[in-house]
Design a protein around this motif. Structure first.
Motif, mmCIF file in Angstrom:
data_model
loop_
_atom_site.group_PDB
_atom_site.id
_atom_site.type_symbol
_atom_site.label_atom_id
_atom_site.label_comp_id
_atom_site.label_asym_id
_atom_site.label_seq_id
_atom_site.Cartn_x
_atom_site.Cartn_y
_atom_site.Cartn_z
ATOM 1 N N ARG A 71 51.583 27.163 58.880
ATOM 2 C CA ARG A 71 51.323 26.035 57.979
ATOM 3 C C ARG A 71 49.854 25.632 58.046
ATOM 4 N NH1 ARG A 71 55.418 21.531 59.429
ATOM 5 N NH2 ARG A 71 54.610 22.249 61.412
ATOM 6 N N ASP A 72 49.310 25.634 59.272
ATOM 7 C CA ASP A 72 47.912 25.218 59.432
ATOM 8 C C ASP A 72 47.079 26.269 60.142
ATOM 9 O OD1 ASP A 72 48.610 22.493 58.571
ATOM 10 O OD2 ASP A 72 49.634 22.390 60.502
ATOM 11 N N ALA A 73 47.681 27.360 60.533
ATOM 12 C CA ALA A 73 46.955 28.309 61.382
ATOM 13 C C ALA A 73 47.198 29.758 60.979
ATOM 14 C CB ALA A 73 47.401 28.111 62.846
ATOM 15 N N GLY A 74 46.176 30.586 61.172
ATOM 16 C CA GLY A 74 46.251 31.982 60.740
ATOM 17 C C GLY A 74 46.428 32.981 61.868
ATOM 18 N N PHE A 75 46.878 32.512 63.043
ATOM 19 C CA PHE A 75 46.982 33.443 64.184
ATOM 20 C C PHE A 75 47.996 34.552 63.919
ATOM 21 C CE2 PHE A 75 45.261 29.592 66.020
ATOM 22 C CZ PHE A 75 44.216 30.098 66.767
ATOM 23 N N ILE A 76 49.157 34.169 63.400
ATOM 24 C CA ILE A 76 50.178 35.195 63.121
ATOM 25 C C ILE A 76 49.616 36.166 62.082
ATOM 26 C CG2 ILE A 76 52.477 35.624 62.150
ATOM 27 C CD1 ILE A 76 53.385 32.936 63.265
ATOM 28 N N ALA A 77 49.061 35.615 61.007
ATOM 29 C CA ALA A 77 48.565 36.454 59.903
ATOM 30 C C ALA A 77 47.528 37.463 60.404
ATOM 31 C CB ALA A 77 47.968 35.566 58.814
ATOM 32 N N LEU A 78 46.598 36.994 61.202
ATOM 33 C CA LEU A 78 45.514 37.864 61.648
ATOM 34 C C LEU A 78 46.026 39.013 62.521
ATOM 35 C CD1 LEU A 78 42.561 38.591 61.897
ATOM 36 C CD2 LEU A 78 42.282 36.794 63.613
ATOM 37 N N ARG A 79 46.885 38.686 63.451
ATOM 38 C CA ARG A 79 47.399 39.723 64.353
ATOM 39 C C ARG A 79 48.279 40.731 63.597
ATOM 40 N NH1 ARG A 79 46.077 39.709 69.330
ATOM 41 N NH2 ARG A 79 47.220 40.967 70.823
ATOM 42 N N VAL B 13 55.071 16.653 81.431
ATOM 43 C CA VAL B 13 54.306 17.904 81.378
ATOM 44 C C VAL B 13 54.796 18.689 80.164
ATOM 45 C CG1 VAL B 13 53.875 20.114 82.542
ATOM 46 C CG2 VAL B 13 53.768 17.983 83.842
ATOM 47 N N GLY B 14 53.849 19.244 79.419
ATOM 48 C CA GLY B 14 54.183 19.986 78.205
ATOM 49 C C GLY B 14 54.124 21.489 78.420
ATOM 50 N N ILE B 15 55.019 22.190 77.741
ATOM 51 C CA ILE B 15 54.993 23.664 77.723
ATOM 52 C C ILE B 15 54.770 24.081 76.274
ATOM 53 C CG2 ILE B 15 56.337 25.768 78.111
ATOM 54 C CD1 ILE B 15 57.845 24.385 80.320
ATOM 55 N N PRO B 16 53.721 24.871 76.002
ATOM 56 C CA PRO B 16 53.435 25.239 74.614
ATOM 57 C C PRO B 16 54.481 26.189 74.045
ATOM 58 C CG PRO B 16 51.964 26.416 76.114
ATOM 59 C CD PRO B 16 52.769 25.463 76.953
ATOM 60 N N GLY B 17 55.283 25.694 73.128
ATOM 61 C CA GLY B 17 56.316 26.513 72.496
ATOM 62 C C GLY B 17 56.223 26.384 70.998
ATOM 63 N N THR B 18 55.596 27.330 70.352
ATOM 64 C CA THR B 18 55.501 27.370 68.895
ATOM 65 C C THR B 18 55.064 28.773 68.484
ATOM 66 O OG1 THR B 18 54.195 26.653 66.969
ATOM 67 C CG2 THR B 18 53.201 26.260 69.100
ATOM 68 N N ILE B 19 55.669 29.287 67.404
ATOM 69 C CA ILE B 19 55.274 30.637 66.987
ATOM 70 C C ILE B 19 53.851 30.656 66.438
ATOM 71 C CG2 ILE B 19 57.646 31.370 66.495
ATOM 72 C CD1 ILE B 19 56.845 31.149 63.459
ATOM 73 N N ASP B 20 53.332 29.475 66.055
ATOM 74 C CA ASP B 20 52.030 29.425 65.375
ATOM 75 C C ASP B 20 50.824 29.718 66.278
ATOM 76 O OD1 ASP B 20 53.283 28.832 63.018
ATOM 77 O OD2 ASP B 20 52.951 26.667 63.151
ATOM 78 N N ASN B 21 51.000 29.588 67.583
ATOM 79 C CA ASN B 21 49.924 29.801 68.567
ATOM 80 C C ASN B 21 48.735 28.858 68.361
ATOM 81 O OD1 ASN B 21 48.975 31.107 70.889
ATOM 82 N ND2 ASN B 21 47.688 32.503 69.703
ATOM 83 N N ASP B 22 48.956 27.713 67.718
ATOM 84 C CA ASP B 22 47.831 26.839 67.358
ATOM 85 C C ASP B 22 47.612 25.721 68.378
ATOM 86 O OD1 ASP B 22 50.210 25.602 66.754
ATOM 87 O OD2 ASP B 22 49.531 24.722 64.870
ATOM 88 N N ASP C 226 45.958 30.825 75.832
ATOM 89 C CA ASP C 226 45.718 32.034 75.028
ATOM 90 C C ASP C 226 46.916 32.317 74.130
ATOM 91 O OD1 ASP C 226 43.215 32.524 76.048
ATOM 92 O OD2 ASP C 226 43.943 33.808 77.677
ATOM 93 N N SER C 227 48.091 31.994 74.645
ATOM 94 C CA SER C 227 49.298 32.304 73.885
ATOM 95 C C SER C 227 50.332 31.201 74.055
ATOM 96 C CB SER C 227 49.865 33.635 74.399
ATOM 97 O OG SER C 227 50.756 34.159 73.456
ATOM 98 N N THR C 228 51.073 30.937 73.000
ATOM 99 C CA THR C 228 52.178 29.978 73.085
ATOM 100 C C THR C 228 53.486 30.779 73.095
ATOM 101 O OG1 THR C 228 52.257 29.821 70.677
ATOM 102 C CG2 THR C 228 50.927 28.170 71.827
ATOM 103 N N ILE C 229 54.530 30.182 73.650
ATOM 104 C CA ILE C 229 55.825 30.875 73.709
ATOM 105 C C ILE C 229 56.349 31.076 72.283
ATOM 106 C CG2 ILE C 229 58.226 30.631 74.462
ATOM 107 C CD1 ILE C 229 57.094 28.916 76.818
ATOM 108 N N GLY C 230 56.702 32.297 71.951
ATOM 109 C CA GLY C 230 57.265 32.600 70.633
ATOM 110 C C GLY C 230 56.300 33.337 69.721
ATOM 111 N N TYR C 231 55.026 33.206 70.002
ATOM 112 C CA TYR C 231 54.010 33.837 69.133
ATOM 113 C C TYR C 231 54.146 35.358 69.147
ATOM 114 C CZ TYR C 231 49.249 35.340 67.861
ATOM 115 O OH TYR C 231 48.163 35.974 67.302
ATOM 116 N N ASP C 232 54.223 35.924 70.333
ATOM 117 C CA ASP C 232 54.289 37.387 70.441
ATOM 118 C C ASP C 232 55.537 37.932 69.724
ATOM 119 O OD1 ASP C 232 53.324 39.945 71.770
ATOM 120 O OD2 ASP C 232 55.364 39.830 72.571
ATOM 121 N N THR C 233 56.658 37.255 69.914
ATOM 122 C CA THR C 233 57.897 37.717 69.263
ATOM 123 C C THR C 233 57.759 37.618 67.744
ATOM 124 O OG1 THR C 233 59.125 36.860 71.141
ATOM 125 C CG2 THR C 233 60.407 37.381 69.173
#
Ligand SMILES: Nc1ncnc2c1ncn2[C@@H]1O[C@H](COP(=O)(O)OP(=O)(O)OP(=O)(O)O)[C@@H](O)[C@H]1O
Ligand SMILES: O=P(O)(O)OC[C@H]1O[C@](O)(CO)[C@@H](O)[C@@H]1O
Ligand SMILES: [Mg+2]
Length: 327
Positions: free
Chosen positions: A175-183, A124-133, A138-145
């Motif tokens: 690297r491949d996603a603009g979620f951090i940039a946009l927020r 089982v996978g847990i989404p953990g990446t700041i990129d939120n991609d 809706d959200s991955t662990i680390g994105y909000d921080t």
């Protein structure tokens, strides 16, 4: 229920604040269900090398607030090969570990899926990446921080930008996603945002800045995702500077500071929820899924789906930057 007795947990790919909170939740919920928990150190490479240690409840005390990952993370070339994955499966068998929780991003889940297919090990996978991609959450662990860290940095840059009427190009991770940039762009009231998902037209950007930024009496911020097709903040700044030598331009690349630091309350709670949900899913005989959060509800997303699909940027949020930067 009841088949699984030993659960392994590892962190893989780029680390993200909140991974420790997720490890804690996996270990403590495994113990709650009468299972033993095993920490695998150094991602898939650590698994191949057999770097495995039993984790008891006290081993995950006092880590919920810590950034990074106590289990270390890695990118493993060997795990990309069939032989590497066979070695990994053999190590799991040697330690009698019958299920795995993988905390990581899309690449980590692609690897997990192959391990399941080739060796029939529930993962089982847990989404953990700041990129939120990751599709399916809706959200991955680390994105909000990471967003909060970048916002704090840009706020500081705005003070000095304003003092000198300067135009700043601030590069954030993605690297491949603009979620951090946009927020970050919305939260800091930036004039424009450049993201990998949308081809950047420098002439358009220049027209926009001509309207918005007057070097004699104002300052400006453009947020650039590192993976933007125009080549990152330095390249964009250079092109704009060539067309407008009268602009007082500076560049700031925020870099890996965005990956560190104490996780936000949001990420700690999300990680705790997803850690428990991952073990719940294993107890429920699930395999080959990612646990995620959609509209505040825990969801199960098959690895197939989250790997094959990509999550798009919200066009309404993109539009918001345009509307609100209008002077
Ligand atoms: N297609 C694949 N097949 C087998 N293993 C893979 C595959 N893709 C990735 N992996 C394994 O997963 C590890 C992590 O993947 P990757 O470096 O892409 O990071 P990620 O999990 O996507 O996280 P992030 O993008 O946040 O850094 C890789 O080093 C590799 O060991
Ligand atoms: O320096 P590393 O570990 O290769 O990772 C850099 C990449 O990791 C990410 O932060 C994702 O974790 C990307 O946005 C970035 O490009
Ligand atoms: Mg990835």
């Amino acid at each position: 229920m009841g088949k699984i007795k030993r659960i392994g947990v590892l962190t893989s790919g780029g680390d993200a604040p909140g991974m420790n909170a997720a490890i804690r939740a996996v270990v403590r919920s495994a113990i709650f269900y009468g299972c033993e928990a095993y920490g695998i150190y150094g991602g898939y490479q650590g698994l191949i090398n057999g770097d495995i240690k039993r984790l008891r409840s006290q081993d995950v005390s006092n880590i919920i607030q810590r950034g990074g990952t106590i289990l270390k993370s890695a990118r493993s070339t060997e795990f990309r090969t069939e032989e590497g994955r066979a070695k990994a499966a053999a190590k799991l068998a040697e330690h009698k570990i019958d299920a795995l929780v993988v905390i990581g991003g899309d690449g980590s889940f692609s690897g997990a899926r192959l391990l399941i297919q080739e060796h029939d090990i529930p993962v089982v996978g847990i989404p953990g990446t700041i990129d939120n991609d990751l599709y399916g959450t809706d959200s991955t662990i680390g994105y909000d921080t990471a967003v909060n860290t970048a916002v704090e940095a840009v706020d500081k840059i705005k003070d000095t930008a304003s003092a000198h009427n300067r135009l700043f190009f601030v590069e954030v991770m993605g690297r491949d996603a603009g979620f951090i940039a946009l927020r970050v762009a919305i939260a800091t009231g930036a004039e424009a945002v450049l993201v990998p998902e949308i081809d950047t037209d420098i002439t358009d950007l220049e027209h926009f800045l001509e309207k918005d930024y007057d070097p004699k009496q104002s300052s400006g911020i453009v947020i650039v995702a590192e993976g933007d097709k125009a080549g990152g903040a330095y390249n964009v700044a250079q092109k704009v500077g060539e067309a407008h030598p009268e602009y007082d331009i500076r560049v700031s690349v925020l870099g890996h500071m965005q990956r560190g630091g104490s996780p936000s309350a949001f990420d700690r709670v999300l990680a705790s929820q997803l850690g428990v949900a991952a073990v719940d899913a294993l107890m429920d005989d699930q395999k080959s899924i990612m646990v995620g959060i959609m509209n505040k509800e825990i969801v199960h997303v098959p690895f197939n789906k989250t790997i094959k699909n990509s999550k798009g940027l919200n066009p309404e949020l993109l539009n918001l930057v345009k509307i609100l930067s209008n002077r």
